[in-house]
Design a protein around this motif. Sequence first.
Motif, mmCIF file in Angstrom:
data_model
loop_
_atom_site.group_PDB
_atom_site.id
_atom_site.type_symbol
_atom_site.label_atom_id
_atom_site.label_comp_id
_atom_site.label_asym_id
_atom_site.label_seq_id
_atom_site.Cartn_x
_atom_site.Cartn_y
_atom_site.Cartn_z
ATOM 1 N N ALA A 73 0.818 -1.213 0.000
ATOM 2 C CA ALA A 73 0.000 0.000 0.000
ATOM 3 C C ALA A 73 0.849 1.259 0.000
ATOM 4 N N GLY A 74 2.096 1.133 0.424
ATOM 5 C CA GLY A 74 2.972 2.293 0.468
ATOM 6 C C GLY A 74 3.578 2.660 -0.873
ATOM 7 N N LEU A 75 3.338 1.838 -1.889
ATOM 8 C CA LEU A 75 3.891 2.105 -3.213
ATOM 9 C C LEU A 75 2.959 3.004 -4.017
ATOM 10 N N SER A 76 3.553 3.829 -4.861
ATOM 11 C CA SER A 76 2.745 4.630 -5.770
ATOM 12 C C SER A 76 2.202 3.723 -6.870
ATOM 13 N N GLU A 107 4.967 2.629 -9.130
ATOM 14 C CA GLU A 107 5.871 1.675 -8.502
ATOM 15 C C GLU A 107 5.235 0.284 -8.436
ATOM 16 N N ARG A 108 3.936 0.213 -8.174
ATOM 17 C CA ARG A 108 3.249 -1.094 -8.160
ATOM 18 C C ARG A 108 3.243 -1.706 -9.554
ATOM 19 N N GLU A 109 3.076 -0.861 -10.556
ATOM 20 C CA GLU A 109 3.091 -1.330 -11.942
ATOM 21 C C GLU A 109 4.459 -1.918 -12.288
ATOM 22 N N ILE A 110 5.503 -1.214 -11.893
ATOM 23 C CA ILE A 110 6.862 -1.681 -12.166
ATOM 24 C C ILE A 110 7.168 -2.941 -11.371
#
Length: 242
Positions: free
Chosen positions: A162-165, A168-171
């Motif tokens: 949840a802390g990822l943008s 960043e989650r996509e990557i």
Amino acid sequence: MTETRATPATPIRVFVLDDHEVVRRGLHDLLDAEPDIEVVGDAGTVDHALARGPALRPDVAILDVRLPDGDGITVCRELRSRMPDLACLMLTSFDDDDALLDAIMAGAAGYVLKQIKGSDLVSAVRTVASGQSMLDPATTARLMSTLRGDTAPQEPRDEVLAGLSPREREILVLVGDGLTNRQIGKRLFLSEKTVKNHISRLLAKLGVERRIQAAVLATHSAPPPADDHPGCPGPGAAETRP
């Protein structure tokens, strides 16, 4: 795979992929000098290797890991999908755990550094051709332990992710798919440097030090919804937000 013994009449058929002509010629001369080994072809690019390799029906493919138009690990995966009995021996200048993990997952039978002695490389070709592995047991065990999650963060996974943008989650999902920074950049129309910066930030947020640990988390996370992140910028465009 049942062990087979090569002879001058039925030599081990070897295919070589390396972007440096001098390296290809050197490997060709080294291996062809052996009575039980025959170099049946070579290539300097990923496209050339995928076009020529299957037609030559090699027993062993020696594949450079890093290439200008891609990587040997992708070639390993593609060639083995067409030739399941092919033994791929990855050749690299770098001792890289991430690349070794990707090679294992792609089905490579061996992974050696270019600093290897010529006689040892010849032995490696014979080893993988006989169905044995040239992967260091200690290194493989360490990486498999990481895959099992032995070194994964103890914090609940949902809270960590949840802390990822959204970007960043996509990557992270693409890292879990085994894509290199260059491949991720092409997929998302980002520069390789931008992808590297994103990965550095997401590793810090996940509380892990290595890419392979992030890949473990990625295999257990769902990709973000299609409308959960902004559209991909055009080629060459720089992101204004992390």
